[in-house]
Structures are given as C-alpha cells and as structure tokens.
Design a protein around this motif. Sequence first.
Motif, PDB file in Angstrom:
ATOM      1  N   LEU A  52       7.133   1.403   6.620  1.00 42.10           N
ATOM      2  CA  LEU A  52       7.190   0.060   7.182  1.00 42.10           C
ATOM      3  C   LEU A  52       8.504  -0.177   7.925  1.00 42.10           C
ATOM      4  O   LEU A  52       8.524  -0.783   8.995  1.00 42.10           O
ATOM      5  CB  LEU A  52       7.018  -0.979   6.067  1.00 42.10           C
ATOM      6  CG  LEU A  52       5.649  -0.993   5.390  1.00 42.10           C
ATOM      7  CD1 LEU A  52       5.675  -1.872   4.147  1.00 42.10           C
ATOM      8  CD2 LEU A  52       4.573  -1.469   6.348  1.00 42.10           C
TER       9      LEU A  52
ATOM     10  N   ASN B  65       4.190  -8.829  -1.008  1.00 35.89           N
ATOM     11  CA  ASN B  65       3.829  -9.051   0.402  1.00 35.89           C
ATOM     12  C   ASN B  65       2.558  -8.324   0.803  1.00 35.89           C
ATOM     13  O   ASN B  65       2.467  -7.744   1.887  1.00 35.89           O
ATOM     14  CB  ASN B  65       4.990  -8.622   1.307  1.00 35.89           C
ATOM     15  CG  ASN B  65       6.185  -9.537   1.203  1.00 35.89           C
ATOM     16  OD1 ASN B  65       6.215 -10.601   1.805  1.00 35.89           O
ATOM     17  ND2 ASN B  65       7.175  -9.128   0.424  1.00 35.89           N
ATOM     18  N   ILE B  66       1.566  -8.327  -0.080  1.00 40.72           N
ATOM     19  CA  ILE B  66       0.281  -7.703   0.230  1.00 40.72           C
ATOM     20  C   ILE B  66      -0.828  -8.668  -0.209  1.00 40.72           C
ATOM     21  O   ILE B  66      -0.650  -9.441  -1.157  1.00 40.72           O
ATOM     22  CB  ILE B  66       0.131  -6.333  -0.463  1.00 40.72           C
ATOM     23  CG1 ILE B  66      -1.079  -5.568   0.079  1.00 40.72           C
ATOM     24  CG2 ILE B  66       0.074  -6.467  -1.984  1.00 40.72           C
ATOM     25  CD1 ILE B  66      -1.108  -4.109  -0.330  1.00 40.72           C
TER      26      ILE B  66
ATOM     27  N   PRO C 219      -0.939   1.201  -0.115  1.00 38.92           N
ATOM     28  CA  PRO C 219      -0.296   0.650   1.079  1.00 38.92           C
ATOM     29  C   PRO C 219       0.764   1.610   1.615  1.00 38.92           C
ATOM     30  O   PRO C 219       1.198   2.526   0.908  1.00 38.92           O
ATOM     31  CB  PRO C 219       0.350  -0.646   0.564  1.00 38.92           C
ATOM     32  CG  PRO C 219       0.591  -0.390  -0.884  1.00 38.92           C
ATOM     33  CD  PRO C 219      -0.523   0.503  -1.339  1.00 38.92           C
ATOM     34  N   PRO C 220       1.199   1.411   2.858  1.00 37.74           N
ATOM     35  CA  PRO C 220       2.286   2.247   3.389  1.00 37.74           C
ATOM     36  C   PRO C 220       3.553   2.028   2.578  1.00 37.74           C
ATOM     37  O   PRO C 220       3.756   0.957   1.988  1.00 37.74           O
ATOM     38  CB  PRO C 220       2.439   1.748   4.830  1.00 37.74           C
ATOM     39  CG  PRO C 220       1.802   0.401   4.855  1.00 37.74           C
ATOM     40  CD  PRO C 220       0.709   0.428   3.834  1.00 37.74           C
TER      41      PRO C 220
ATOM     42  N   ASN D  29       7.714   1.706   1.798  1.00 44.07           N
ATOM     43  CA  ASN D  29       8.807   0.951   2.401  1.00 44.07           C
ATOM     44  C   ASN D  29       9.404   1.705   3.584  1.00 44.07           C
ATOM     45  O   ASN D  29       9.745   1.118   4.611  1.00 44.07           O
ATOM     46  CB  ASN D  29       9.909   0.691   1.361  1.00 44.07           C
ATOM     47  CG  ASN D  29       9.990  -0.776   0.982  1.00 44.07           C
ATOM     48  OD1 ASN D  29       9.679  -1.649   1.772  1.00 44.07           O
ATOM     49  ND2 ASN D  29      10.407  -1.039  -0.241  1.00 44.07           N
TER      50      ASN D  29
ATOM     51  N   SER E 232       0.545   0.307  -6.314  1.00 49.75           N
ATOM     52  CA  SER E 232       1.972   0.266  -5.976  1.00 49.75           C
ATOM     53  C   SER E 232       2.777  -0.226  -7.163  1.00 49.75           C
ATOM     54  O   SER E 232       2.288  -1.003  -7.988  1.00 49.75           O
ATOM     55  CB  SER E 232       2.211  -0.658  -4.777  1.00 49.75           C
ATOM     56  OG  SER E 232       3.590  -0.718  -4.449  1.00 49.75           O
TER      57      SER E 232
ATOM     58  N   HIS F 123       3.789 -10.731   8.698  1.00 47.04           N
ATOM     59  CA  HIS F 123       3.848  -9.280   8.549  1.00 47.04           C
ATOM     60  C   HIS F 123       3.283  -8.809   7.204  1.00 47.04           C
ATOM     61  O   HIS F 123       3.459  -7.651   6.830  1.00 47.04           O
ATOM     62  CB  HIS F 123       5.305  -8.802   8.683  1.00 47.04           C
ATOM     63  CG  HIS F 123       6.218  -9.422   7.669  1.00 47.04           C
ATOM     64  ND1 HIS F 123       6.652 -10.730   7.755  1.00 47.04           N
ATOM     65  CD2 HIS F 123       6.759  -8.920   6.527  1.00 47.04           C
ATOM     66  CE1 HIS F 123       7.429 -11.003   6.722  1.00 47.04           C
ATOM     67  NE2 HIS F 123       7.502  -9.929   5.955  1.00 47.04           N
ATOM     68  N   THR F 124       2.641  -9.703   6.472  1.00 50.89           N
ATOM     69  CA  THR F 124       2.035  -9.328   5.189  1.00 50.89           C
ATOM     70  C   THR F 124       1.102  -8.128   5.363  1.00 50.89           C
ATOM     71  O   THR F 124       0.366  -8.036   6.338  1.00 50.89           O
ATOM     72  CB  THR F 124       1.233 -10.517   4.618  1.00 50.89           C
ATOM     73  OG1 THR F 124       2.144 -11.587   4.343  1.00 50.89           O
ATOM     74  CG2 THR F 124       0.508 -10.136   3.335  1.00 50.89           C
ATOM     75  N   ILE F 125       1.153  -7.200   4.400  1.00 50.21           N
ATOM     76  CA  ILE F 125       0.272  -6.025   4.449  1.00 50.21           C
ATOM     77  C   ILE F 125      -1.151  -6.462   4.121  1.00 50.21           C
ATOM     78  O   ILE F 125      -1.387  -7.101   3.080  1.00 50.21           O
ATOM     79  CB  ILE F 125       0.732  -4.957   3.437  1.00 50.21           C
ATOM     80  CG1 ILE F 125       2.180  -4.550   3.712  1.00 50.21           C
ATOM     81  CG2 ILE F 125      -0.184  -3.730   3.501  1.00 50.21           C
ATOM     82  CD1 ILE F 125       2.780  -3.699   2.605  1.00 50.21           C
TER      83      ILE F 125
ATOM     84  N   CYS G 158      -4.996  -5.462   3.215  1.00 48.29           N
ATOM     85  CA  CYS G 158      -5.921  -4.405   2.784  1.00 48.29           C
ATOM     86  C   CYS G 158      -7.043  -4.296   3.812  1.00 48.29           C
ATOM     87  O   CYS G 158      -7.384  -5.286   4.473  1.00 48.29           O
ATOM     88  CB  CYS G 158      -6.507  -4.748   1.423  1.00 48.29           C
ATOM     89  SG  CYS G 158      -5.303  -4.757   0.083  1.00 48.29           S
TER      90      CYS G 158
ATOM     91  N   ILE H   5       6.613  -4.712  -1.872  1.00 51.42           N
ATOM     92  CA  ILE H   5       5.258  -4.563  -1.331  1.00 51.42           C
ATOM     93  C   ILE H   5       4.280  -5.420  -2.130  1.00 51.42           C
ATOM     94  O   ILE H   5       3.414  -6.096  -1.561  1.00 51.42           O
ATOM     95  CB  ILE H   5       4.846  -3.076  -1.337  1.00 51.42           C
ATOM     96  CG1 ILE H   5       5.616  -2.329  -0.234  1.00 51.42           C
ATOM     97  CG2 ILE H   5       3.337  -2.923  -1.137  1.00 51.42           C
ATOM     98  CD1 ILE H   5       5.381  -0.853  -0.194  1.00 51.42           C
TER      99      ILE H   5
END
Length: 222
Positions: free
Chosen positions: A209, A50-51, A203-204, A206, A42, A15-17, A19, A47
């Motif tokens: 998500l 996990n990106i 990124p989106p 929290n 961010s 589920h890693t974000i 790019c 996040i």
Amino acid sequence: MKKKVPAYNGTLRDHTIMCPYCISECSGIRIFGKRIKSIAFSTDVAIIKNINADAIIAVYPFTPQAAISQSIISISDVPVFVGVGGGLTGGKRSVRLALQAEHQGAYGVVVNAPIADEVITEIKRVVDIPVIATIASVHTDVRRKLEAGADILNVSGAAATASMVAEIRKEYPDVAIIATGGPTNESILETIEAGANAITYTPPSNGELFARTMKKYREINP
C-alpha cells in the motif's frame, strides 16, 4: 429487481481497502445475529481499522498470545475470530487461550489443522462461541472434526480449496463453511459456487500500500 444502494465515502476514508465485491454473492454465516460474508485475514491493526470486511480472522505463525488478540479485538470495529493454536501450541494451553479469547470479546476461535480432536471437544465444552476448525488437506477427516465439536469449517487448501469445499458440501450439505477465495474474482466465485458460505480475503500488505501511495506522490511531485 436490483436495489440501488446509496454510498458515502468521505475524503479521508476514501482509501479504505475494499474486499472484492463478488464476495457478496455468498450466503454468509449468521453469528450472534450478525451476517458475515467477507473475512479479512490480517493481524495488522492499521489494515484492520481501514478495511470494509464483515469480520477479521486473526491467525498467525507464532504461539498465540492473549495480548495480541486483545489488541486486535479492541481496535476492530467488526467481529474477530481468534487463532488459539493447534500446531505448535495445543492441549490445555489452547483450551485456556480459547476461554480467554471469549472473555476478551472474540466472536469465535480458530484451531489449526493438526489439532487433536479431543482438544476441540474440550474447547467446545468451555466456550459459548463458535469453534472453527481449519481443513488444510484433502486427507483431513472432516467427520471427526465435526463430531469433536467443530461448529464451522475453515477450508484453506490453496489451489485445491474450491474442490475441497465441493467435496465437503456433498457430504455435509448444512455445515457452515468459510474458505479462502484466492486472488481473483473468478477464483472467489468458483469457491462460492462450490459451496462456501463466507470467504476469507488477504488484503495487500502495508508495504504494498505504501508503494502505491509513494508512486502517486512522485507523479504529483516529480
């Protein structure tokens, strides 16, 4: 010939974000031997952890605090560019924050658009990491920022970003430019084609998500 890149994601990290892949089209900026193309905007440590971005830009609308930058640098697996003020915070405080950020392990310091040129010069005098100057308006005197000692420009002009990058690139063909890419692949590619070397990606949150995750849970357990 296009190369095939083997990949492994695992189960728990699937589920890693990610790019936007189109960011790979830009040239990147090589800093201390690391080539950086994608930069996540961010300060959320969950996040950041996990990106898959190449770097993090940690700028926030409060007075910069060393405890915040230290927390982000310590949790991040990639280089971090730290905001050291320029708007509400400036002068000698920004200089001290920049020096402290370097000691903490920052890969660069980011100064906000209103910062005085002499403060950029003083920061550049005391640190040996890139000074990244934010360009937020077409009216900003880019030449003065560069002459003051800025190493990289961070163009953040909302809908006008791509056109601002194009204008800067015409006058300064060799300057390193980071720019906001916008929300779509089309806007990102437009910014890259205008001359951006690296792209910042927001990124989106929290909350967003969590909303997606809870929706999936409800579908599984109606």
